[in-house]
Design an enzyme around this catalytic site. Structure first.
Site, PDB file in Angstrom:
ATOM      1  CB  SER A 169      27.378 -57.650   9.961  1.00  0.00           C
ATOM      2  OG  SER A 169      28.577 -57.199  10.529  1.00  0.00           O
ATOM      3  CG  HIS A 225      27.977 -52.885   8.010  1.00  0.00           C
ATOM      4  ND1 HIS A 225      28.952 -53.078   8.961  1.00  0.00           N
ATOM      5  CD2 HIS A 225      26.915 -53.619   8.411  1.00  0.00           C
ATOM      6  CE1 HIS A 225      28.511 -53.883   9.892  1.00  0.00           C
ATOM      7  NE2 HIS A 225      27.271 -54.240   9.587  1.00  0.00           N
TER       8      HIS A 225
END
Length: 297
Positions: free
Chosen positions: A179, A202
């Protein structure tokens, strides 16, 4: 004066030879006997005896003080690592001071996480980075990363600070850099990932109340563009390919995105090279030497 001694003798302070493994009084007696056997007069024997006794009295307290000082330094290092995950690497024999920063667990934002969570606190990292930039002694920064991600604002702030340092920087992804950990991994001058290291890419998500209006989606997109732009500006990844990895639906069962393992992160241009701590430190020393050479020209 230096005397030749048998194989059982060892060199001590000021060129005096004394038997190894003995206390200073025992050494003094043995030294006096040695002088006597070698034909030295009584004055020389007495002088040697007094000298070695004086040296012994001075040396033993000094050794204890050095031992105590070293122990205190080690305790301070351990305490600093426990509190901030940082330390100085300055015993490399190359006279190059390297500052080690670890990004671990969850990157904490403006609210404290529970005591059960391992976190990286931006209020520790940011002042340290400012001090590193201002330091005349620290010549490089090594960033070790094993994080699940965390707060976007805090993560980007750390990444921007690292990217703006004038000192050479190298990052090493261990375990994972997921992330918001991705921008931190690419913020350095050169990046490594271990063969089993992973990176999860993501879209951004938000906790708390979400208002169902078009402006909310636009805000999400703005945040995502900030992250994507930073990553692609600090690595070799193509922006379109990176966004495709970010919105992939066939890999994560309960989420949107992609998992990259070791060599895959290098193949997509996100990380520079697969390697471990040996390569990371060697690369940083190389960057420091190169910068020093440029500065001397």
């Amino acid at each position: 004066m230096i005397f030749m001694c048998p194989m059982t003798m060892t060199l001590t302070i000021d060129g005096l030879f004394c038997p190894a493994g003995l206390t200073f009084p025992e050494r003094a007696v043995d030294y006096a006997n040695f002088l006597h056997k070698n034909g030295n007069d009584k004055r020389a024997i007495l002088g040697g005896l007094l000298l070695i006794l004086c040296l012994g009295k001075e040396q033993e307290p000094m050794a204890e003080e050095k031992k105590k000082d070293k122990l205190e330094i080690e305790e301070k290092k351990d305490e600093r690592i426990e509190k901030t995950g940082q330390m100085e690497l300055n015993e490399n024999g190359k006279m190059e001071d390297i500052h080690l920063i670890s990004i671990i667990g969850e990157i904490e934002g403006h609210e404290n996480l529970s005591n059960n969570s391992k976190t990286t606190k931006y209020e520790h990292i940011l002042p340290s980075l400012a001090a590193i930039e201002d330091s005349k002694d620290i010549q490089g920064v090594l960033v070790l990363i094993n994080t699940m991600g965390g707060d976007v604002e805090a993560g980007l702030a750390i990444a921007e600070m690292i990217a703006s340092l004038s000192k050479p920087t190298v990052s090493l992804v261990l375990g994972g850099s997921h992330s918001i950990g991705v921008p931190i991994a690419v913020s350095t001058d050169y990046s490594f990932i271990v063969p089993t290291g992973t990176m999860v890419i993501h879209p951004v998500r938000m906790n708390g109340t979400v208002i169902g209006v078009p402006q909310t989606f636009e805000y999400f997109k703005l945040i995502q563009d900030r992250i994507t732009s930073f990553v692609c500006n600090h690595c070799k990844a193509n922006k379109q390919v990176y966004e495709e990895l970010m919105t992939e639906t066939g890999i994560l069962t309960k989420d949107v995105g992609t998992i990259l393992v070791g060599e895959d992160a290098v193949k997509y241009g996100i990380i520079d090279e697969v390697g471990g701590i040996d390569k990371a430190i060697a690369k940083l020393h190389g960057l420091i030497s190169h910068k020093s050479a440029d500065g001397n020209e």
